[in-house]
Motif scaffolding. Structure first.
Motif, PDB file in Angstrom:
ATOM      1  N   TYR A  12       0.798  -1.181  -0.121  1.00 45.34           N
ATOM      2  CA  TYR A  12      -0.121   0.149  -0.132  1.00 45.34           C
ATOM      3  C   TYR A  12       0.622   1.222   0.170  1.00 45.34           C
ATOM      4  CZ  TYR A  12      -3.915  -3.129   1.506  1.00 45.34           C
ATOM      5  OH  TYR A  12      -4.743  -4.364   1.481  1.00 45.34           O
ATOM      6  N   LYS A  13       2.110   1.263  -0.580  1.00 42.73           N
ATOM      7  CA  LYS A  13       3.099   2.618  -0.516  1.00 42.73           C
ATOM      8  C   LYS A  13       2.487   3.665  -0.958  1.00 42.73           C
ATOM      9  CE  LYS A  13       5.755   0.882  -4.309  1.00 42.73           C
ATOM     10  NZ  LYS A  13       7.162   0.534  -4.870  1.00 42.73           N
ATOM     11  N   TYR A  14       1.713   3.483  -2.155  1.00 43.84           N
ATOM     12  CA  TYR A  14       1.415   4.849  -2.957  1.00 43.84           C
ATOM     13  C   TYR A  14       0.118   5.398  -2.172  1.00 43.84           C
ATOM     14  CZ  TYR A  14       4.299   3.580  -6.630  1.00 43.84           C
ATOM     15  OH  TYR A  14       5.220   3.223  -7.273  1.00 43.84           O
ATOM     16  N   ILE A  15      -0.587   4.450  -1.432  1.00 44.28           N
ATOM     17  CA  ILE A  15      -1.818   4.994  -0.632  1.00 44.28           C
ATOM     18  C   ILE A  15      -1.364   5.813   0.548  1.00 44.28           C
ATOM     19  CG2 ILE A  15      -4.030   4.301   0.716  1.00 44.28           C
ATOM     20  CD1 ILE A  15      -4.400   2.061  -1.305  1.00 44.28           C
ATOM     21  N   ILE A  16      -0.368   4.980   1.086  1.00 48.31           N
ATOM     22  CA  ILE A  16       0.343   5.818   2.435  1.00 48.31           C
ATOM     23  C   ILE A  16       0.936   7.003   1.830  1.00 48.31           C
ATOM     24  CG2 ILE A  16       2.121   5.363   4.102  1.00 48.31           C
ATOM     25  CD1 ILE A  16       1.264   2.373   4.020  1.00 48.31           C
TER      26      ILE A  16
END
Length: 52
Positions: A12-16
């Motif tokens: 979930y790196k882009y959402i974070i």
């Protein structure tokens, strides 16, 4: 446990990243809405000039 946590971060790196940027922008807007603190500026000089 650390591997599963890091795996979730990678997943979930882009959402974070988007959530962190949005939170930072909201904090900046909230800071200006509440009125910025002037303590970071140069100190006011209270020196009085003596006239002779």
């Amino acid at each position: 446990m650390a591997k599963s946590f890091l795996g979730k971060i990678r997943k979930y790196k882009y959402i974070i990243l988007i959530a962190c940027i949005a939170a930072f922008i909201l904090l900046v807007i909230l800071g200006f809405a509440l009125g910025p603190d002037k303590s970071w500026g140069p100190p006011a000089t209270d020196q009085q000039t003596e006239s002779r």
